[in-house]
Motif scaffolding. Sequence first.
Motif, PDB file in Angstrom:
ATOM      1  N   ILE A 284      20.353  53.053  22.080  1.00  0.00           N
ATOM      2  CA  ILE A 284      21.598  51.099  22.533  1.00  0.00           C
ATOM      3  C   ILE A 284      22.176  51.006  23.873  1.00  0.00           C
ATOM      4  O   ILE A 284      22.182  50.678  24.408  1.00  0.00           O
ATOM      5  N   LYS A 285      22.746  52.247  23.448  1.00  0.00           N
ATOM      6  CA  LYS A 285      24.068  52.783  24.519  1.00  0.00           C
ATOM      7  C   LYS A 285      23.649  52.514  26.033  1.00  0.00           C
ATOM      8  O   LYS A 285      23.470  51.734  27.071  1.00  0.00           O
ATOM      9  N   ARG A 286      22.358  53.370  26.054  1.00  0.00           N
ATOM     10  CA  ARG A 286      21.603  53.294  27.505  1.00  0.00           C
ATOM     11  C   ARG A 286      20.968  52.459  28.033  1.00  0.00           C
ATOM     12  O   ARG A 286      21.230  51.825  28.764  1.00  0.00           O
ATOM     13  N   ASP A 287      20.154  51.611  26.893  1.00  0.00           N
ATOM     14  CA  ASP A 287      19.435  50.185  26.812  1.00  0.00           C
ATOM     15  C   ASP A 287      20.337  49.731  28.051  1.00  0.00           C
ATOM     16  O   ASP A 287      20.406  49.303  28.548  1.00  0.00           O
ATOM     17  N   ARG A 288      22.095  49.555  26.624  1.00  0.00           N
ATOM     18  CA  ARG A 288      22.748  48.355  27.140  1.00  0.00           C
ATOM     19  C   ARG A 288      23.060  48.645  28.967  1.00  0.00           C
ATOM     20  O   ARG A 288      22.700  47.715  30.019  1.00  0.00           O
ATOM     21  N   LEU A 289      23.755  49.996  29.429  1.00  0.00           N
ATOM     22  CA  LEU A 289      23.721  50.414  31.193  1.00  0.00           C
ATOM     23  C   LEU A 289      22.927  49.361  31.755  1.00  0.00           C
ATOM     24  O   LEU A 289      22.829  49.803  32.460  1.00  0.00           O
TER      25      LEU A 289
ATOM     26  N   HIS B  90      27.098  42.758  27.042  1.00  0.00           N
ATOM     27  CA  HIS B  90      27.770  42.980  26.835  1.00  0.00           C
ATOM     28  C   HIS B  90      29.508  43.425  26.983  1.00  0.00           C
ATOM     29  O   HIS B  90      29.817  44.124  27.957  1.00  0.00           O
ATOM     30  N   ASN B  91      30.267  43.675  25.299  1.00  0.00           N
ATOM     31  CA  ASN B  91      31.784  43.700  26.184  1.00  0.00           C
ATOM     32  C   ASN B  91      31.554  45.441  26.067  1.00  0.00           C
ATOM     33  O   ASN B  91      33.171  45.493  26.888  1.00  0.00           O
ATOM     34  N   SER B  92      31.277  46.010  25.761  1.00  0.00           N
ATOM     35  CA  SER B  92      31.538  47.400  25.791  1.00  0.00           C
ATOM     36  C   SER B  92      30.933  47.981  27.132  1.00  0.00           C
ATOM     37  O   SER B  92      31.119  49.284  28.040  1.00  0.00           O
ATOM     38  N   ILE B  93      30.282  46.693  28.220  1.00  0.00           N
ATOM     39  CA  ILE B  93      29.877  47.200  29.356  1.00  0.00           C
ATOM     40  C   ILE B  93      30.975  47.101  29.750  1.00  0.00           C
ATOM     41  O   ILE B  93      31.739  45.776  30.167  1.00  0.00           O
ATOM     42  N   SER B  94      31.923  47.992  31.258  1.00  0.00           N
ATOM     43  CA  SER B  94      32.763  47.052  32.580  1.00  0.00           C
ATOM     44  C   SER B  94      31.566  47.546  34.043  1.00  0.00           C
ATOM     45  O   SER B  94      31.351  48.411  34.295  1.00  0.00           O
ATOM     46  N   ILE B  95      31.973  47.312  34.873  1.00  0.00           N
ATOM     47  CA  ILE B  95      31.639  46.813  35.841  1.00  0.00           C
ATOM     48  C   ILE B  95      32.423  46.280  37.141  1.00  0.00           C
ATOM     49  O   ILE B  95      33.103  45.143  36.608  1.00  0.00           O
TER      50      ILE B  95
ATOM     51  N   LEU C  93      30.321  50.628  40.248  1.00  0.00           N
ATOM     52  CA  LEU C  93      30.306  51.202  39.318  1.00  0.00           C
ATOM     53  C   LEU C  93      29.949  50.766  37.670  1.00  0.00           C
ATOM     54  O   LEU C  93      30.247  49.416  37.298  1.00  0.00           O
ATOM     55  N   VAL C  94      28.965  51.316  37.101  1.00  0.00           N
ATOM     56  CA  VAL C  94      28.237  50.181  36.131  1.00  0.00           C
ATOM     57  C   VAL C  94      28.569  51.573  34.696  1.00  0.00           C
ATOM     58  O   VAL C  94      27.865  52.626  34.800  1.00  0.00           O
ATOM     59  N   SER C  95      29.485  51.177  34.221  1.00  0.00           N
ATOM     60  CA  SER C  95      29.796  52.133  33.217  1.00  0.00           C
ATOM     61  C   SER C  95      30.300  51.881  31.590  1.00  0.00           C
ATOM     62  O   SER C  95      30.083  50.076  31.006  1.00  0.00           O
ATOM     63  N   ASP C  96      29.681  52.467  30.442  1.00  0.00           N
ATOM     64  CA  ASP C  96      30.368  51.688  29.226  1.00  0.00           C
ATOM     65  C   ASP C  96      31.771  52.975  28.336  1.00  0.00           C
ATOM     66  O   ASP C  96      32.117  53.101  27.243  1.00  0.00           O
ATOM     67  N   ASN C  97      32.498  53.252  29.532  1.00  0.00           N
ATOM     68  CA  ASN C  97      33.180  54.296  28.822  1.00  0.00           C
ATOM     69  C   ASN C  97      33.170  55.452  27.895  1.00  0.00           C
ATOM     70  O   ASN C  97      33.728  55.811  27.109  1.00  0.00           O
ATOM     71  N   ASP C  98      32.188  55.702  27.476  1.00  0.00           N
ATOM     72  CA  ASP C  98      31.798  56.629  26.122  1.00  0.00           C
ATOM     73  C   ASP C  98      30.959  57.927  27.260  1.00  0.00           C
ATOM     74  O   ASP C  98      30.027  58.079  28.335  1.00  0.00           O
ATOM     75  N   SER C  99      30.875  58.824  27.087  1.00  0.00           N
ATOM     76  CA  SER C  99      30.633  60.724  27.468  1.00  0.00           C
ATOM     77  C   SER C  99      29.648  61.209  27.111  1.00  0.00           C
ATOM     78  O   SER C  99      29.279  61.392  27.540  1.00  0.00           O
ATOM     79  N   SER C 100      28.791  59.885  26.337  1.00  0.00           N
ATOM     80  CA  SER C 100      27.560  60.713  25.601  1.00  0.00           C
ATOM     81  C   SER C 100      26.460  59.527  26.298  1.00  0.00           C
ATOM     82  O   SER C 100      25.560  60.412  26.776  1.00  0.00           O
TER      83      SER C 100
END
Length: 150
Positions: A36-41, A95-100, A120-127
Amino acid sequence: MLVKKNIGFTLLEVLITMTIIAILSAVAAPSFITFIKRDRLVTNSNQLHSVFKFARSEAIKRDKSVSLKASNKQWIVQTTINSIQTTLNVFEITHNSISIDLKDINIFSTGELGYMSQILVSDNDSSTADLTLCILQSGQSWLVEAPETC
């Protein structure tokens, strides 16, 4: 003589089935969350890339400069039509978890830019691996997985 059969499940069978379902859910949940996280990115990156390509094609089609203005969590595609600043399209982070790190970009009527840009498109998650939108001065663009550079 008729023998009456009981139809149904015993309590032991139900408990074993529930245990198997619980174990499978516990194993599958972490990979599903990562999916799900990867799909958001990927979704936000593809939409961002699409808006850039739209802006570039509009600049060439209209034979006018088009600007991409960063405003809060939006990227606004604008051009001047009959001396009026007109919005052609808007990209918004979904989505709120995504920062660009959105930047103001001006696209000339030839489809070229004044300078190269990386977004850069990031979710600030190392996974999950972040993505970067690479934009050359010529207007060519593509997505790469971070930490690869343009």
